[in-house]
Design a protein around this motif. Structure first.
Motif, PDB file in Angstrom:
ATOM      1  N   LYS A 170      -7.977  76.757   9.057  1.00  0.00           N
ATOM      2  CA  LYS A 170      -8.766  76.049   9.418  1.00  0.00           C
ATOM      3  C   LYS A 170      -9.961  77.060   8.868  1.00  0.00           C
ATOM      4  CE  LYS A 170      -9.949  78.839  14.056  1.00  0.00           C
ATOM      5  NZ  LYS A 170     -10.237  78.943  15.323  1.00  0.00           N
ATOM      6  N   ASN A 171      -9.435  78.635   8.067  1.00  0.00           N
ATOM      7  CA  ASN A 171     -10.512  78.837   7.425  1.00  0.00           C
ATOM      8  C   ASN A 171     -10.411  79.658   6.337  1.00  0.00           C
ATOM      9  OD1 ASN A 171     -12.078  80.194  10.351  1.00  0.00           O
ATOM     10  ND2 ASN A 171     -10.274  81.376  10.391  1.00  0.00           N
ATOM     11  N   LYS A 172      -8.851  78.301   6.048  1.00  0.00           N
ATOM     12  CA  LYS A 172      -8.418  78.568   4.616  1.00  0.00           C
ATOM     13  C   LYS A 172      -9.242  77.088   3.309  1.00  0.00           C
ATOM     14  CE  LYS A 172      -5.258  81.476   5.392  1.00  0.00           C
ATOM     15  NZ  LYS A 172      -5.730  82.444   4.215  1.00  0.00           N
ATOM     16  N   ASN A 173      -8.915  77.500   2.239  1.00  0.00           N
ATOM     17  CA  ASN A 173     -10.001  75.768   0.975  1.00  0.00           C
ATOM     18  C   ASN A 173      -8.541  75.257   2.014  1.00  0.00           C
ATOM     19  OD1 ASN A 173     -11.147  75.280  -0.667  1.00  0.00           O
ATOM     20  ND2 ASN A 173     -10.093  75.794  -2.747  1.00  0.00           N
ATOM     21  N   ILE A 174      -8.810  74.026   2.535  1.00  0.00           N
ATOM     22  CA  ILE A 174      -7.465  73.391   2.808  1.00  0.00           C
ATOM     23  C   ILE A 174      -8.218  72.271   3.766  1.00  0.00           C
ATOM     24  CG2 ILE A 174      -5.311  72.445   3.461  1.00  0.00           C
ATOM     25  CD1 ILE A 174      -4.414  75.634   3.278  1.00  0.00           C
ATOM     26  N   GLU A 175      -8.684  70.735   3.324  1.00  0.00           N
ATOM     27  CA  GLU A 175      -9.244  69.595   4.189  1.00  0.00           C
ATOM     28  C   GLU A 175      -7.931  68.925   4.505  1.00  0.00           C
ATOM     29  OE1 GLU A 175     -12.177  68.012   5.334  1.00  0.00           O
ATOM     30  OE2 GLU A 175     -11.989  69.179   3.785  1.00  0.00           O
ATOM     31  N   PHE A 176      -7.483  68.850   5.920  1.00  0.00           N
ATOM     32  CA  PHE A 176      -6.733  67.929   6.741  1.00  0.00           C
ATOM     33  C   PHE A 176      -7.544  67.028   6.814  1.00  0.00           C
ATOM     34  CE2 PHE A 176      -5.192  72.364   6.885  1.00  0.00           C
ATOM     35  CZ  PHE A 176      -3.683  72.090   7.187  1.00  0.00           C
ATOM     36  N   ILE A 177      -6.485  65.478   6.517  1.00  0.00           N
ATOM     37  CA  ILE A 177      -7.069  64.030   6.128  1.00  0.00           C
ATOM     38  C   ILE A 177      -5.842  63.704   7.047  1.00  0.00           C
ATOM     39  CG2 ILE A 177      -8.855  64.409   4.821  1.00  0.00           C
ATOM     40  CD1 ILE A 177      -7.057  62.799   3.031  1.00  0.00           C
ATOM     41  N   SER A 178      -6.203  62.012   7.431  1.00  0.00           N
ATOM     42  CA  SER A 178      -5.035  61.562   7.960  1.00  0.00           C
ATOM     43  C   SER A 178      -5.798  59.972   8.216  1.00  0.00           C
ATOM     44  CB  SER A 178      -5.244  62.209   9.417  1.00  0.00           C
ATOM     45  OG  SER A 178      -4.173  61.633  10.392  1.00  0.00           O
ATOM     46  N   ILE A 179      -4.838  59.150   6.789  1.00  0.00           N
ATOM     47  CA  ILE A 179      -5.277  57.986   6.080  1.00  0.00           C
ATOM     48  C   ILE A 179      -4.492  57.169   6.628  1.00  0.00           C
ATOM     49  CG2 ILE A 179      -5.744  56.857   4.439  1.00  0.00           C
ATOM     50  CD1 ILE A 179      -5.632  59.055   3.175  1.00  0.00           C
ATOM     51  N   SER A 180      -5.078  56.725   7.845  1.00  0.00           N
ATOM     52  CA  SER A 180      -3.866  55.014   8.607  1.00  0.00           C
ATOM     53  C   SER A 180      -4.339  53.841   7.262  1.00  0.00           C
ATOM     54  CB  SER A 180      -4.561  54.129  10.182  1.00  0.00           C
ATOM     55  OG  SER A 180      -4.259  53.540  10.454  1.00  0.00           O
ATOM     56  N   VAL A 181      -2.631  53.558   7.575  1.00  0.00           N
ATOM     57  CA  VAL A 181      -2.372  52.208   6.412  1.00  0.00           C
ATOM     58  C   VAL A 181      -2.169  50.959   7.835  1.00  0.00           C
ATOM     59  CG1 VAL A 181      -1.446  53.899   5.519  1.00  0.00           C
ATOM     60  CG2 VAL A 181      -0.147  52.782   6.693  1.00  0.00           C
ATOM     61  N   ASP A 182      -2.715  51.039   9.109  1.00  0.00           N
ATOM     62  CA  ASP A 182      -3.068  49.748   9.771  1.00  0.00           C
ATOM     63  C   ASP A 182      -3.681  48.729   9.263  1.00  0.00           C
ATOM     64  OD1 ASP A 182      -2.256  50.208  13.430  1.00  0.00           O
ATOM     65  OD2 ASP A 182      -3.339  52.413  12.046  1.00  0.00           O
ATOM     66  N   ASP A 183      -3.051  47.549   9.345  1.00  0.00           N
ATOM     67  CA  ASP A 183      -3.556  46.005   9.020  1.00  0.00           C
ATOM     68  C   ASP A 183      -5.262  46.394   9.428  1.00  0.00           C
ATOM     69  OD1 ASP A 183      -1.703  45.646   6.876  1.00  0.00           O
ATOM     70  OD2 ASP A 183      -0.344  45.179   8.814  1.00  0.00           O
ATOM     71  N   LYS A 184      -5.132  46.494  10.638  1.00  0.00           N
ATOM     72  CA  LYS A 184      -6.202  45.556  11.664  1.00  0.00           C
ATOM     73  C   LYS A 184      -7.115  47.315  11.217  1.00  0.00           C
ATOM     74  CE  LYS A 184      -4.012  41.794  13.594  1.00  0.00           C
ATOM     75  NZ  LYS A 184      -3.239  40.992  15.275  1.00  0.00           N
ATOM     76  N   LYS A 185      -8.339  46.724  11.526  1.00  0.00           N
ATOM     77  CA  LYS A 185      -9.414  47.749  11.350  1.00  0.00           C
ATOM     78  C   LYS A 185      -9.294  48.306  13.151  1.00  0.00           C
ATOM     79  CE  LYS A 185     -13.980  49.019  10.341  1.00  0.00           C
ATOM     80  NZ  LYS A 185     -14.848  48.500   9.365  1.00  0.00           N
ATOM     81  N   GLU A 186      -9.582  46.929  13.730  1.00  0.00           N
ATOM     82  CA  GLU A 186      -9.799  47.185  15.025  1.00  0.00           C
ATOM     83  C   GLU A 186      -8.878  47.771  16.440  1.00  0.00           C
ATOM     84  OE1 GLU A 186      -9.945  44.616  13.626  1.00  0.00           O
ATOM     85  OE2 GLU A 186     -11.836  44.053  13.606  1.00  0.00           O
ATOM     86  N   LYS A 187      -7.823  48.394  15.602  1.00  0.00           N
ATOM     87  CA  LYS A 187      -7.035  48.947  16.169  1.00  0.00           C
ATOM     88  C   LYS A 187      -6.436  50.640  15.689  1.00  0.00           C
ATOM     89  CE  LYS A 187      -3.206  45.581  17.362  1.00  0.00           C
ATOM     90  NZ  LYS A 187      -1.756  45.211  16.926  1.00  0.00           N
ATOM     91  N   TRP A 188      -6.546  50.796  14.988  1.00  0.00           N
ATOM     92  CA  TRP A 188      -7.389  52.041  14.597  1.00  0.00           C
ATOM     93  C   TRP A 188      -8.740  52.521  15.018  1.00  0.00           C
ATOM     94  CZ3 TRP A 188     -11.927  53.107  10.726  1.00  0.00           C
ATOM     95  CH2 TRP A 188     -11.851  54.323  10.341  1.00  0.00           C
ATOM     96  N   GLU A 189     -10.236  51.597  14.972  1.00  0.00           N
ATOM     97  CA  GLU A 189     -10.888  52.321  15.383  1.00  0.00           C
ATOM     98  C   GLU A 189     -10.862  52.894  16.911  1.00  0.00           C
ATOM     99  OE1 GLU A 189     -14.547  50.329  12.640  1.00  0.00           O
ATOM    100  OE2 GLU A 189     -13.153  48.821  14.307  1.00  0.00           O
ATOM    101  N   SER A 190     -10.271  51.015  17.564  1.00  0.00           N
ATOM    102  CA  SER A 190      -9.890  51.970  19.634  1.00  0.00           C
ATOM    103  C   SER A 190      -9.162  53.322  19.277  1.00  0.00           C
ATOM    104  CB  SER A 190      -9.253  50.453  20.035  1.00  0.00           C
ATOM    105  OG  SER A 190      -8.733  51.033  21.094  1.00  0.00           O
ATOM    106  N   TYR A 191      -7.721  53.559  18.323  1.00  0.00           N
ATOM    107  CA  TYR A 191      -7.471  54.514  19.401  1.00  0.00           C
ATOM    108  C   TYR A 191      -7.935  55.688  18.773  1.00  0.00           C
ATOM    109  CZ  TYR A 191      -3.702  58.294  18.555  1.00  0.00           C
ATOM    110  OH  TYR A 191      -2.723  59.090  18.256  1.00  0.00           O
ATOM    111  N   CYS A 192      -8.647  55.969  17.322  1.00  0.00           N
ATOM    112  CA  CYS A 192      -9.320  57.178  17.504  1.00  0.00           C
ATOM    113  C   CYS A 192     -10.566  57.630  17.807  1.00  0.00           C
ATOM    114  CB  CYS A 192      -9.788  56.604  15.962  1.00  0.00           C
ATOM    115  SG  CYS A 192      -8.349  56.529  14.835  1.00  0.00           S
ATOM    116  N   LYS A 193     -11.098  56.379  18.571  1.00  0.00           N
ATOM    117  CA  LYS A 193     -12.564  56.873  19.527  1.00  0.00           C
ATOM    118  C   LYS A 193     -11.535  57.476  21.139  1.00  0.00           C
ATOM    119  CE  LYS A 193     -15.699  53.921  17.284  1.00  0.00           C
ATOM    120  NZ  LYS A 193     -16.139  52.546  17.632  1.00  0.00           N
ATOM    121  N   LYS A 194     -10.721  57.139  21.403  1.00  0.00           N
ATOM    122  CA  LYS A 194     -10.129  57.264  22.633  1.00  0.00           C
ATOM    123  C   LYS A 194      -9.588  58.601  22.278  1.00  0.00           C
ATOM    124  CE  LYS A 194      -7.017  54.734  23.389  1.00  0.00           C
ATOM    125  NZ  LYS A 194      -5.189  53.567  23.913  1.00  0.00           N
ATOM    126  N   LYS A 195      -8.822  59.302  21.324  1.00  0.00           N
ATOM    127  CA  LYS A 195      -7.946  60.302  21.291  1.00  0.00           C
ATOM    128  C   LYS A 195      -9.027  61.687  20.813  1.00  0.00           C
ATOM    129  CE  LYS A 195      -3.552  58.798  21.831  1.00  0.00           C
ATOM    130  NZ  LYS A 195      -2.842  59.334  23.821  1.00  0.00           N
TER     131      LYS A 195
END
Length: 212
Positions: A170-195
Motif C-alpha cells: 500500500k505504500n508503494k507506487n503500485i495501483e491494484f485494480i480488479s476488472i470483471s468480465v461479467d456479461d451482466k452488469k447487475e451481477k457485478w454490482e450486486s457482488y461488489c456492493k455486498k463484499k
C-alpha cells in the motif's frame, strides 16, 4: 483404401457437421501417425505438426484455410500464446483467406505489443459510480491488474489473497485494480456492493477479448 475413395477437398460439404467432424478426426489421425503416437511433444509442437499435415494433405482452398484457422484458434483458446510464433508464421504463409488471417493476426500483433518496452493498448472500464475510466486515467503508477468474474469460483477464492497483496504494497507506487468480465452488469454490482472490497472494482464494459 477407404480414404482414397473420398473427395476430401469438396468445399460444398464444408458446412455439413458430420463432414467437418470427419475431416478434423482425419487430421488428428494423420498427426498421430506423423508423431508415431509419441506423447513427449510440447503442445505447440503438436499443433505445428498438425498445420504441416493440413498443408500437405489438402489442396489450397476453403477447407485447408478453415482447418488451419481452427487449429491455431483452438491452440490459443486452450494453451495460450506462449511459443506460438512458428504457428502464426505457418498460418500466415499457408492460409489464403484474408478474413480468417485478419481475425487471428490482428489481435496477435496487439498481443506482441505487450512485450517489454511495448505500449499497452488502451481500454475502457466502468467503476461502481458508472463512470468510464481508460488507461490514461491510471497513468503514473505501476498497475497490477486482476481479471475475474462473479461466476468464476477460483477467482472468488483468490480474492482475499489479492486484498492481502494490496495491503502489503500500500505504500508503494503500485495501483491494484480488479476488472470483471461479467456479461451482466447487475451481477457485478450486486457482488461488489455486498463484499465492499477496498480495491478498485471495474467492469469491462466493452467485453473486448483479444481471442474468443
Amino acid at each position: 483404401s477407404f480414404i482414397k475413395e473420398l473427395t476430401l477437398n469438396d468445399t460444398t460439404l464444408l458446412f455439413i457437421f458430420e463432414y467437418s467432424e470427419f475431416i478434423s478426426s482425419y487430421v488428428e489421425w494423420l498427426t498421430f501417425k506423423e508423431t508415431n503416437g509419441r506423447t513427449d511433444f510440447y503442445q505447440h509442437d503438436i499443433s505445428l505438426i498438425k498445420m504441416q499435415v493440413i498443408s500437405r494433405n489438402f489442396a489450397t482452398g476453403k477447407i485447408k484455410d478453415n482447418l488451419l484457422y481452427n487449429t491455431l484458434n483452438d491452440h490459443i483458446r486452450f494453451y495460450g500464446l506462449k511459443n506460438t510464433q512458428h504457428l502464426f508464421k505457418t498460418f500466415e504463409f499457408q492460409c489464403n483467406n484474408n478474413l480468417l488471417k485478419e481475425k487471428l493476426l490482428k489481435p496477435y500483433k496487439q498481443y506482441l505489443s505487450l512485450n517489454n518496452g511495448g505500449k499497452a493498448p488502451s481500454f475502457e472500464v466502468l467503476n461502481l459510480n458508472g463512470e468510464t475510466l481508460n488507461l490514461n486515467s491510471l497513468k503514473g503508477n505501476y498497475l497490477y491488474i486482476d481479471v475475474w468474474a462473479t461466476w468464476c469460483k477460483p477467482c472468488i477464492k483468490e480474492a482475499p489473497y489479492f486484498e492481502d497483496l494490496k495491503n502489503e504494497y500500500k505504500n508503494k507506487n503500485i495501483e491494484f485494480i480488479s476488472i470483471s468480465v461479467d456479461d451482466k452488469k447487475e451481477k457485478w454490482e450486486s457482488y461488489c456492493k455486498k463484499k465492499q472490497k477496498t480495491r478498485k472494482l471495474l467492469l469491462d464494459s466493452k467485453q473486448k477479448r483479444i481471442f474468443r
